[in-house]
Enzyme design. Structure first.
Site, short mmCIF file in Angstrom:
data_model
loop_
_atom_site.label_atom_id
_atom_site.label_comp_id
_atom_site.label_asym_id
_atom_site.label_seq_id
_atom_site.Cartn_x
_atom_site.Cartn_y
_atom_site.Cartn_z
N LYS A 1 -30.10 9.56 -45.28
CA LYS A 1 -29.31 9.84 -44.08
C LYS A 1 -27.85 10.06 -44.43
O LYS A 1 -27.31 9.42 -45.33
CB LYS A 1 -29.41 8.67 -43.10
CG LYS A 1 -30.65 8.68 -42.22
CD LYS A 1 -30.54 7.57 -41.19
CE LYS A 1 -31.68 7.61 -40.21
NZ LYS A 1 -31.54 6.56 -39.18
N HIS B 1 -30.05 1.41 -46.42
CA HIS B 1 -29.31 0.94 -45.25
C HIS B 1 -27.84 0.80 -45.58
O HIS B 1 -27.48 0.19 -46.59
CB HIS B 1 -29.84 -0.43 -44.79
CG HIS B 1 -31.19 -0.37 -44.17
ND1 HIS B 1 -32.01 -1.48 -44.04
CD2 HIS B 1 -31.88 0.66 -43.63
CE1 HIS B 1 -33.14 -1.13 -43.46
NE2 HIS B 1 -33.08 0.16 -43.19
N HIS C 1 -43.36 5.40 -40.54
CA HIS C 1 -42.33 4.37 -40.68
C HIS C 1 -42.94 2.98 -40.88
O HIS C 1 -42.29 2.09 -41.43
CB HIS C 1 -41.42 4.37 -39.46
CG HIS C 1 -39.97 4.25 -39.79
ND1 HIS C 1 -39.27 5.20 -40.52
CD2 HIS C 1 -39.07 3.25 -39.53
CE1 HIS C 1 -38.02 4.81 -40.66
NE2 HIS C 1 -37.88 3.65 -40.09
N ARG D 1 -42.91 2.11 -44.42
CA ARG D 1 -41.56 1.73 -44.87
C ARG D 1 -41.28 0.26 -44.50
O ARG D 1 -40.77 -0.51 -45.31
CB ARG D 1 -40.54 2.66 -44.22
CG ARG D 1 -39.07 2.36 -44.52
CD ARG D 1 -38.24 3.51 -43.96
NE ARG D 1 -36.84 3.18 -43.77
CZ ARG D 1 -35.90 3.28 -44.71
NH1 ARG D 1 -36.24 3.69 -45.92
NH2 ARG D 1 -34.64 3.00 -44.44
N ARG E 1 -38.32 7.16 -45.71
CA ARG E 1 -38.43 7.71 -44.37
C ARG E 1 -39.30 8.97 -44.49
O ARG E 1 -39.34 9.61 -45.53
CB ARG E 1 -37.06 8.09 -43.80
CG ARG E 1 -36.08 6.93 -43.71
CD ARG E 1 -34.73 7.41 -43.21
NE ARG E 1 -33.78 6.32 -43.06
CZ ARG E 1 -32.89 5.95 -43.97
NH1 ARG E 1 -32.83 6.61 -45.13
NH2 ARG E 1 -32.06 4.95 -43.76
N TYR F 1 -35.91 -7.87 -41.41
CA TYR F 1 -37.09 -8.31 -42.15
C TYR F 1 -37.10 -9.82 -42.38
O TYR F 1 -38.15 -10.41 -42.59
CB TYR F 1 -37.20 -7.53 -43.46
CG TYR F 1 -37.37 -6.06 -43.20
CD1 TYR F 1 -38.58 -5.57 -42.72
CD2 TYR F 1 -36.32 -5.18 -43.35
CE1 TYR F 1 -38.74 -4.23 -42.41
CE2 TYR F 1 -36.46 -3.83 -43.06
CZ TYR F 1 -37.67 -3.36 -42.58
OH TYR F 1 -37.82 -2.04 -42.27
#
Length: 308
Positions: free
Chosen positions: A173, A271, A245, A248, A149, A280
């Site tokens: 995150k 994630h 992004h 990414r 990110r 994806y």
């Protein structure tokens, strides 16, 4: 009841109890501040403890007429629901006026990606005769090669790079850390940048451990990274709307196309849920559909032309 007071309490709740990232927290607070501004002008005397479901509906209906995207509208509702759920749990209210709010129906969101050829075109557009060019080459290669990110990229620390084993420790995150492998090529670029470019800067003491620095020796901002990528994609002749992004997304898509297991991709992207990573697989399905339509013999007429 004062909107500003409850908004500040909500911000502290998200930061310290929910451990929201700065970007997510800012978005939630910004959305509720818009509601506050509306209430103070259009609903004088109405506070967060007395606003009703009907008034929230009217507010959102007014915003919807301004032609904001469905995704923006869905985020507003998510923020409002989180705010009033907090007020309910904190016993500021005895009811939740946002409970019945419904967001717009969103279609499947497939993120934009770059082909490998497009990634290479962007990198070839960099002027490697300058120190900034060498930094930008390294920056793009780390962004794409590690699937970071933009916030992770600009906060990346030299002390979190293991040059011996070739991996990065990424602080992601929610305070979660993950380890991402480094290709030998990317490692060489990082070393070259540190030894021959970064070492020439007069480095701000606060940012001595930050990898990517601006020309003043301080950490880079998100905006600067956006501007660098925008200028490079324009120079490379790529018409897509590209953001940090996008690299990414491209990282994950190219891994999947080359046979990587979805669980490994999940780990490298950081994630928390496999469901997020599964987007994806839809990209791969779209690609498969194009292949079938273009090359399957049942989709080609006897004259050799494709059926439209």
């Amino acid at each position: 009841m004062n909107w500003d007071e409850k908004l500040k309490d909500f911000e502290n709740f998200l930061r310290f109890e929910r451990n929201f990232s700065d970007n997510t927290l800012d978005a939630y607070v910004r959305d509720i501040r818009k509601l506050k501004d509306y209430a103070e002008v259009e609903l004088p005397g109405i506070g967060p403890d007395t606003i009703t479901y009907t008034q929230l509906q009217e507010y959102l209906f007014g915003l919807s007429k301004l032609k904001f995207s469905e995704r923006s509208q869905a985020r507003w509702i998510s923020s409002i629901k989180a705010f009033f759920k907090y007020l309910l749990e904190d016993e500021i209210r005895e009811d939740n006026p946002s409970k019945l709010l419904e967001g717009p129906k969103l279609g499947l969101y497939l993120p934009d990606t770059l082909s490998l050829e497009d990634v290479e075109r962007v990198i070839k557009a960099i002027n490697l005769d300058t120190d900034l060019g060498l930094r930008n080459q390294c920056l793009i290669e780390v962004l794409y090669g590690c699937g970071l990110r933009v916030s992770e990229l600009i906060e990346l620390k030299i002390s979190n790079i293991n040059f011996k084993e070739n991996y990065l420790k990424v602080d992601g995150k929610g305070g979660k850390s993950r380890f991402v492998p480094l290709a030998d090529y990317t490692t060489r670029l990082i070393r070259n940048y540190i030894d021959h470019v970064r070492s020439q800067y007069k480095i701000n003491k606060k940012h001595e451990d930050i990898l990517f620095l601006n020309s003043r020796g301080s950490s880079m901002s998100r905006v600067i990274v956006f501007i660098i990528i925008k200028e490079l994609t324009e120079k490379a002749g790529i018409s897509k709307k590209i953001s940090p992004h996008t690299f990414r997304h491209s990282f994950a898509t190219h891994l999947l196309q080359n046979g990587a297991d979805l669980r490994y991709i999940q780990e490298m992207l950081g994630h928390s849920s496999i469901t997020t990573t599964e987007i994806y697989t839809h990209l791969k399905t779209e690609e498969l559909r194009d292949v079938i339509l273009n090359y399957h013999p049942r989709n080609i007429t006897e004259t050799g032309s494709r059926i439209s």
